[in-house]
Design a protein around this motif. Structure first.
Motif, PDB file in Angstrom:
ATOM      1  N   ARG A   1     -14.083 -13.842  12.738  1.00  0.00           N
ATOM      2  CA  ARG A   1     -13.996 -13.138  13.771  1.00  0.00           C
ATOM      3  C   ARG A   1     -15.308 -13.518  14.454  1.00  0.00           C
ATOM      4  O   ARG A   1     -15.544 -13.427  15.671  1.00  0.00           O
ATOM      5  CB  ARG A   1     -14.223 -11.617  13.367  1.00  0.00           C
ATOM      6  CG  ARG A   1     -13.906 -10.689  14.684  1.00  0.00           C
ATOM      7  CD  ARG A   1     -13.937  -9.145  14.229  1.00  0.00           C
ATOM      8  NE  ARG A   1     -12.705  -8.922  13.299  1.00  0.00           N
ATOM      9  CZ  ARG A   1     -13.065  -8.392  12.072  1.00  0.00           C
ATOM     10  NH1 ARG A   1     -14.187  -8.503  11.542  1.00  0.00           N
ATOM     11  NH2 ARG A   1     -12.009  -8.277  11.121  1.00  0.00           N
ATOM     12  N   GLY A   2     -16.320 -13.638  13.492  1.00  0.00           N
ATOM     13  CA  GLY A   2     -17.663 -13.993  14.283  1.00  0.00           C
ATOM     14  C   GLY A   2     -17.654 -15.511  14.859  1.00  0.00           C
ATOM     15  O   GLY A   2     -18.253 -15.709  15.992  1.00  0.00           O
ATOM     16  N   ILE A   3     -17.063 -16.404  14.483  1.00  0.00           N
ATOM     17  CA  ILE A   3     -16.576 -17.740  14.910  1.00  0.00           C
ATOM     18  C   ILE A   3     -16.056 -17.739  16.305  1.00  0.00           C
ATOM     19  O   ILE A   3     -16.495 -18.363  17.252  1.00  0.00           O
ATOM     20  CB  ILE A   3     -16.142 -18.513  13.856  1.00  0.00           C
ATOM     21  CG1 ILE A   3     -17.092 -18.528  12.806  1.00  0.00           C
ATOM     22  CG2 ILE A   3     -15.887 -20.047  14.498  1.00  0.00           C
ATOM     23  CD1 ILE A   3     -16.345 -19.564  11.571  1.00  0.00           C
ATOM     24  N   LEU A   4     -14.910 -16.804  16.179  1.00  0.00           N
ATOM     25  CA  LEU A   4     -13.928 -16.961  17.426  1.00  0.00           C
ATOM     26  C   LEU A   4     -14.820 -15.949  18.796  1.00  0.00           C
ATOM     27  O   LEU A   4     -14.477 -16.485  19.754  1.00  0.00           O
ATOM     28  CB  LEU A   4     -12.831 -16.166  16.968  1.00  0.00           C
ATOM     29  CG  LEU A   4     -12.030 -17.107  15.982  1.00  0.00           C
ATOM     30  CD1 LEU A   4     -10.539 -16.448  15.580  1.00  0.00           C
ATOM     31  CD2 LEU A   4     -11.555 -18.345  16.560  1.00  0.00           C
ATOM     32  N   THR A   5     -15.348 -15.035  18.348  1.00  0.00           N
ATOM     33  CA  THR A   5     -15.906 -14.327  19.466  1.00  0.00           C
ATOM     34  C   THR A   5     -17.201 -14.894  20.092  1.00  0.00           C
ATOM     35  O   THR A   5     -17.806 -14.553  21.033  1.00  0.00           O
ATOM     36  CB  THR A   5     -16.283 -12.830  18.794  1.00  0.00           C
ATOM     37  OG1 THR A   5     -17.225 -13.195  17.584  1.00  0.00           O
ATOM     38  CG2 THR A   5     -15.378 -11.982  18.356  1.00  0.00           C
TER      39      THR A   5
END
Length: 398
Positions: A300-304
């Motif tokens: 989630r951190g990578i995609l956001t």
């Protein structure tokens, strides 16, 4: 693409949904024909044969004849283009289009050029069998021969004119910048600039959690579930708009300021893949912990943070000026002396070389290595900046 927000009336809204349903139905029929191919059968029908079949279907079915022939033919044209891209190896296999998820159609020909400017802020475009639809004139409307109308999950309608903008010219100064992408810092530049992609606010996170809990308690197919899903879609659309806006502004700024932009060559699809389950050999049918929740938070951190979107827009705006560097050990290598060791990285933000004592922000140090194209491996294939015969010199305390 030059995209604008359109505001249809309730009657036009229903007509646009009918166009989307027809385009989606034709696409799925073409995909079904293509998926039924086996080695013992002949070739599947192409665009010309499918267009002939579409003419026969329109003569036989009134609900299909009531739609726009341009919309239905362009759906076949889009599917033919997708098949060609799949066989060329540039795109994945075409998939089924679902209602509420893939809503859109394409218009080509004379109707695509019929645009009337109403005033400084509003214009209208002619959509076949829908009429004149107003859209917000947020910028100059390009001279295009086709456009695509889409509807997102939040219920917003957009029109995109098929015109590829010109690339941003290089400043000609010869400056090179390295971009290190991360979680805490979205993009760290070799110029010591730390850029952060706007994420979810605390209130939005609380509302997201509340809506997700309400959705879990709703009955499937109920009106309440439909309203909660619409509220969730609006919340996610607002976060996606902020992320896209940051990516566009950051990529434009980098393309205007630097001649060469160097980034890490990361496989984001593999990095964000969910972990495989670990079967328990002692208890058949059970599984061991695989830290899937921690991996989901990392994904989630990578995609956001828009890692892939940033590089993609940089390649669109500065073609030929984006270079990808091997990311191996760039965060453990000193940008001053070239010494590579895991001990150089004290924590997430602090980098301190154990040889020369160089101290800097960890992401900025990695960005400097990326800007220099300095990617090392375990065998030290990249030459260091000091003599390899020199013994490591421990840094003295001040």
């Amino acid at each position: 693409m030059s995209r604008f927000r359109i505001y249809p009336t309730p009657a036009q809204h229903a007509a646009l949904l009918h166009h989307c349903a027809h385009a989606r139905h034709i696409w799925n029929l073409a995909l079904e024909q293509w998926s039924m191919w086996t080695r013992d059968k002949g070739p599947t029908p192409g665009y010309v044969e499918q267009s002939r079949q579409l003419t026969e279907a329109r003569a036989a079915f009134g609900w299909l004849r009531a739609g726009s022939q341009t919309v239905q033919q362009q759906a076949l044209r889009d599917f033919d283009h997708a098949i060609r891209n799949f066989h060329a190896g540039t795109h994945r296999r075409p998939t089924w289009r679902k209602a509420g998820l893939h809503e859109g159609f394409r218009i080509v020909g004379p109707p695509a050029t019929r645009i009337v400017k109403l005033n400084r802020k509003w214009s209208q475009v002619l959509v076949p069998k829908v009429g004149w639809v107003r859209f917000r004139r947020s910028r100059a409307v390009p001279d295009a021969k086709s456009y695509r109308v889409t509807r997102d999950r939040a219920g917003r309608w957009h029109i995109a004119f098929a015109v590829i903008p010109k690339p941003i010219p290089a400043p000609g100064t010869g400056d090179v910048v390295g971009v290190d992408r991360g979680i805490a810092v979205s993009a760290a530049l070799s110029t010591s600039d730390l850029l952060a992609c706007p994420g979810w606010s605390k209130c939005e996170q609380e509302r997201l959690k509340d809506l997700q809990r309400r959705l879990a308690r709703c009955l499937r197919g109920s009106n309440r579930r439909r309203r909660v899903k619409a509220a969730l879609a609006k919340l996610h659309a607002r976060a996606a708009d902020r992320r896209k806006d940051w990516v566009e502004k950051t990529s434009t700024d980098l393309a205007r300021r630097f001649d060469v932009i160097r980034v890490e060559e990361l496989r984001i699809a593999s990095m964000t893949r969910r972990p495989k389950p670990k079967p328990d050999a002692q208890r058949p049918g059970s599984y061991l912990p695989n830290r899937r929740r921690a991996k989901a938070g990392l994904n989630r951190g990578i995609l956001t943070n828009g890692w892939g979107d940033l590089v993609r827009r940089l390649e669109d705006k500065a073609p030929g000026r984006v270079e990808k560097v091997n990311p191996a050990y760039t965060s453990q290598t000193c940008s001053v002396c070239g010494h590579c060791a895991p001990e150089n990285r004290e924590n997430q933000t602090v980098f301190r070389c154990v040889v020369c004592g160089h101290r800097a922000h960890a992401d900025v140090n990695a960005a400097v290595n990326i800007a220099a194209g300095r990617a090392v491996s375990a065998r030290r294939e990249t030459p260091v900046l000091v003599s390899p015969k020199r013994e490591p010199q421990l840094a003295t305390s001040a």
